[in-house]
Scaffold this motif. Structure first.
Motif, PDB file in Angstrom:
ATOM      1  N   ALA A  81      37.026  47.393   5.070  1.00  0.00           N
ATOM      2  CA  ALA A  81      38.463  47.126   5.148  1.00  0.00           C
ATOM      3  C   ALA A  81      39.215  48.276   5.813  1.00  0.00           C
ATOM      4  CB  ALA A  81      39.025  46.877   3.749  1.00  0.00           C
ATOM      5  N   GLY A  82      40.031  47.933   6.795  1.00  0.00           N
ATOM      6  CA  GLY A  82      40.829  48.937   7.479  1.00  0.00           C
ATOM      7  C   GLY A  82      40.128  49.630   8.629  1.00  0.00           C
ATOM      8  N   LEU A  83      38.845  49.322   8.847  1.00  0.00           N
ATOM      9  CA  LEU A  83      38.097  49.930   9.948  1.00  0.00           C
ATOM     10  C   LEU A  83      38.012  48.928  11.102  1.00  0.00           C
ATOM     11  CD1 LEU A  83      36.380  52.210  11.171  1.00  0.00           C
ATOM     12  CD2 LEU A  83      34.383  51.193  10.039  1.00  0.00           C
ATOM     13  N   PHE A  84      38.695  49.243  12.187  1.00  0.00           N
ATOM     14  CA  PHE A  84      38.721  48.382  13.367  1.00  0.00           C
ATOM     15  C   PHE A  84      37.889  49.016  14.485  1.00  0.00           C
ATOM     16  CE2 PHE A  84      42.454  47.436  10.940  1.00  0.00           C
ATOM     17  CZ  PHE A  84      42.726  46.090  11.142  1.00  0.00           C
ATOM     18  N   VAL A  85      37.402  48.188  15.387  1.00  0.00           N
ATOM     19  CA  VAL A  85      36.639  48.692  16.533  1.00  0.00           C
ATOM     20  C   VAL A  85      37.174  48.055  17.813  1.00  0.00           C
ATOM     21  CG1 VAL A  85      34.534  49.117  15.206  1.00  0.00           C
ATOM     22  CG2 VAL A  85      34.888  46.884  16.285  1.00  0.00           C
ATOM     23  N   ALA A  86      36.861  48.680  18.944  1.00  0.00           N
ATOM     24  CA  ALA A  86      37.269  48.144  20.242  1.00  0.00           C
ATOM     25  C   ALA A  86      36.412  48.781  21.326  1.00  0.00           C
ATOM     26  CB  ALA A  86      38.751  48.420  20.500  1.00  0.00           C
ATOM     27  N   GLY A  87      36.329  48.122  22.470  1.00  0.00           N
ATOM     28  CA  GLY A  87      35.646  48.698  23.621  1.00  0.00           C
ATOM     29  C   GLY A  87      34.163  48.410  23.686  1.00  0.00           C
ATOM     30  N   ASP A  88      33.491  49.128  24.592  1.00  0.00           N
ATOM     31  CA  ASP A  88      32.065  48.909  24.838  1.00  0.00           C
ATOM     32  C   ASP A  88      31.175  49.430  23.714  1.00  0.00           C
ATOM     33  OD1 ASP A  88      32.694  47.759  27.208  1.00  0.00           O
ATOM     34  OD2 ASP A  88      31.903  49.344  28.491  1.00  0.00           O
ATOM     35  N   GLY A  89      31.559  50.542  23.098  1.00  0.00           N
ATOM     36  CA  GLY A  89      30.712  51.190  22.096  1.00  0.00           C
ATOM     37  C   GLY A  89      30.242  50.263  20.994  1.00  0.00           C
ATOM     38  N   PRO A  90      31.135  49.532  20.343  1.00  0.00           N
ATOM     39  CA  PRO A  90      30.717  48.611  19.279  1.00  0.00           C
ATOM     40  C   PRO A  90      30.300  47.239  19.802  1.00  0.00           C
ATOM     41  CG  PRO A  90      33.090  48.694  19.366  1.00  0.00           C
ATOM     42  CD  PRO A  90      32.602  49.685  20.385  1.00  0.00           C
ATOM     43  N   GLY A  91      30.203  47.102  21.125  1.00  0.00           N
ATOM     44  CA  GLY A  91      29.695  45.857  21.689  1.00  0.00           C
ATOM     45  C   GLY A  91      30.671  44.706  21.733  1.00  0.00           C
ATOM     46  N   VAL A  92      31.968  44.972  21.690  1.00  0.00           N
ATOM     47  CA  VAL A  92      32.940  43.876  21.728  1.00  0.00           C
ATOM     48  C   VAL A  92      33.566  43.714  23.114  1.00  0.00           C
ATOM     49  CG1 VAL A  92      33.460  44.005  19.279  1.00  0.00           C
ATOM     50  CG2 VAL A  92      34.807  45.369  20.876  1.00  0.00           C
ATOM     51  N   ALA A  93      33.074  44.465  24.091  1.00  0.00           N
ATOM     52  CA  ALA A  93      33.550  44.341  25.469  1.00  0.00           C
ATOM     53  C   ALA A  93      32.377  44.582  26.405  1.00  0.00           C
ATOM     54  CB  ALA A  93      34.675  45.338  25.750  1.00  0.00           C
ATOM     55  N   GLY A  94      32.554  44.211  27.679  1.00  0.00           N
ATOM     56  CA  GLY A  94      31.450  44.360  28.616  1.00  0.00           C
ATOM     57  C   GLY A  94      31.817  45.036  29.918  1.00  0.00           C
ATOM     58  N   ASN A  95      33.076  45.416  30.076  1.00  0.00           N
ATOM     59  CA  ASN A  95      33.481  46.125  31.287  1.00  0.00           C
ATOM     60  C   ASN A  95      34.764  46.899  31.009  1.00  0.00           C
ATOM     61  OD1 ASN A  95      35.779  44.298  31.745  1.00  0.00           O
ATOM     62  ND2 ASN A  95      34.228  42.796  32.342  1.00  0.00           N
ATOM     63  N   ILE A  96      35.244  47.618  32.005  1.00  0.00           N
ATOM     64  CA  ILE A  96      36.390  48.503  31.811  1.00  0.00           C
ATOM     65  C   ILE A  96      37.645  47.722  31.428  1.00  0.00           C
ATOM     66  CG2 ILE A  96      37.936  50.125  32.976  1.00  0.00           C
ATOM     67  CD1 ILE A  96      35.539  51.014  34.652  1.00  0.00           C
ATOM     68  N   VAL A  97      37.885  46.616  32.122  1.00  0.00           N
ATOM     69  CA  VAL A  97      39.105  45.842  31.871  1.00  0.00           C
ATOM     70  C   VAL A  97      39.100  45.251  30.468  1.00  0.00           C
ATOM     71  CG1 VAL A  97      40.471  43.849  32.592  1.00  0.00           C
ATOM     72  CG2 VAL A  97      39.434  45.333  34.318  1.00  0.00           C
ATOM     73  N   SER A  98      37.986  44.609  30.093  1.00  0.00           N
ATOM     74  CA  SER A  98      37.938  43.997  28.762  1.00  0.00           C
ATOM     75  C   SER A  98      37.931  45.053  27.665  1.00  0.00           C
ATOM     76  CB  SER A  98      36.713  43.084  28.631  1.00  0.00           C
ATOM     77  OG  SER A  98      35.510  43.811  28.777  1.00  0.00           O
ATOM     78  N   ALA A  99      37.366  46.225  27.942  1.00  0.00           N
ATOM     79  CA  ALA A  99      37.382  47.301  26.951  1.00  0.00           C
ATOM     80  C   ALA A  99      38.818  47.726  26.653  1.00  0.00           C
ATOM     81  CB  ALA A  99      36.570  48.492  27.455  1.00  0.00           C
ATOM     82  N   ALA A 100      39.617  47.854  27.714  1.00  0.00           N
ATOM     83  CA  ALA A 100      41.024  48.208  27.523  1.00  0.00           C
ATOM     84  C   ALA A 100      41.767  47.102  26.785  1.00  0.00           C
ATOM     85  CB  ALA A 100      41.678  48.475  28.874  1.00  0.00           C
ATOM     86  N   ALA A 101      41.459  45.856  27.152  1.00  0.00           N
ATOM     87  CA  ALA A 101      42.146  44.723  26.526  1.00  0.00           C
ATOM     88  C   ALA A 101      41.833  44.628  25.040  1.00  0.00           C
ATOM     89  CB  ALA A 101      41.760  43.426  27.232  1.00  0.00           C
ATOM     90  N   THR A 102      40.580  44.921  24.664  1.00  0.00           N
ATOM     91  CA  THR A 102      40.227  44.822  23.242  1.00  0.00           C
ATOM     92  C   THR A 102      40.933  45.877  22.407  1.00  0.00           C
ATOM     93  OG1 THR A 102      38.247  46.209  23.553  1.00  0.00           O
ATOM     94  CG2 THR A 102      37.955  43.806  23.686  1.00  0.00           C
TER      95      THR A 102
END
Length: 247
Positions: free
Chosen positions: A208-229
């Motif tokens: 609870a309270g721990l959020f992730v974003a970007g390529d590191g946790p695998g929720v994005a696949g490129n620079i644009v989507s990493a920023a968007a996440t």
């Protein structure tokens, strides 16, 4: 604890064509992306990382080499390059996609004598090895020359090669000329992805309270989507803070 899952890998080649073949697309969209489902294996192939007037580049992973592509702002070539990749997700009994990708990279480096492999698409289609004599006789000259002319099919798995041949031929229906005999293929290009962390739609983990974003946790696949996440958890956190302040 956190739940994680494998995202697989993408294996393929870096394709290089003359700028004229891609100009109609790249003059409108700098990085056009195509997803192609193959008939034979029902696998997904895609284009990625298009570089108009760009250069093919070396990626060194210490015990094997791969290729990539880039472009300069003030220095241009006569060619356009892009990755053409086949998705691989191992299930049973082996699930180590990373190790599988690395083994492909090592085999390709053995075949290439420690260098990437270069082959004309026409030679690949006919089951022939490319030579420097054939490459130099063509109108399309490679932007990366520290390579070994050879046979890409000696280095990449058969299923992936079938996907690349079929996918590039299908792409030729949309981008005429991309599957010409002179089209250059550099191998291998391998995209490794981080293990994906399980989250809610707001990208909050099981903690609870721990959020992730970007390529590191695998929720994005490129620079644009990493920023968007990054915007997704930011909005969720702001909404929670606003709700707490209102109570």
């Amino acid at each position: 604890g956190l739940s994680v899952s494998q995202r697989g890998i993408e294996v393929g080649v870096r394709v290089e064509v003359h700028n004229d073949i891609m100009d109609d697309l790249t003059s409108v969209i700098y990085d056009p992306t195509f997803f192609i489902r193959t008939d034979r294996h029902d696998d997904l192939t895609r284009t990625f990382c298009t570089n108009r007037g760009g250069f093919v580049a070396l990626e060194n992973y210490q015990d094997f080499v791969c290729v990539n592509g880039h472009a300069y702002r003030d220095r241009k070539s006569d060619n356009t390059n892009f990755a053409f990749l086949s998705k691989v997700v191992l299930t049973e009994p082996v699930t180590d996609n990373q190790a599988y990708g690395e083994s492909i990279g090592r085999l390709a480096s053995i075949i290439g004598g420690g260098k990437p492999i270069l082959q004309r698409f026409g030679d690949l289609r006919r089951g022939r090895r490319s030579t420097w004599a054939k490459v130099k006789a063509g109108y399309l000259q490679p932007t990366m020359t520290d390579v070994v002319c050879g046979d890409v099919s000696m280095a990449l798995p058969g299923r992936i090669m079938a996907n690349l041949r079929e996918g590039l031929t299908k792409l030729n229906q949309v981008v005429p000329g991309v599957a010409n005999d002179e089209t250059l293929l550099y191998a291998p290009e391998i995209k490794f992805f981080a293990t994906q962390v399980g989250t809610t739609k707001e990208l909050e983990t099981a903690v609870a309270g721990l959020f992730v974003a970007g390529d590191g946790p695998g929720v994005a696949g490129n620079i644009v989507s990493a920023a968007a996440t990054g915007l997704i958890p930011a909005k969720a956190i702001l909404a929670r803070l606003a709700a707490e302040a209102a109570t």
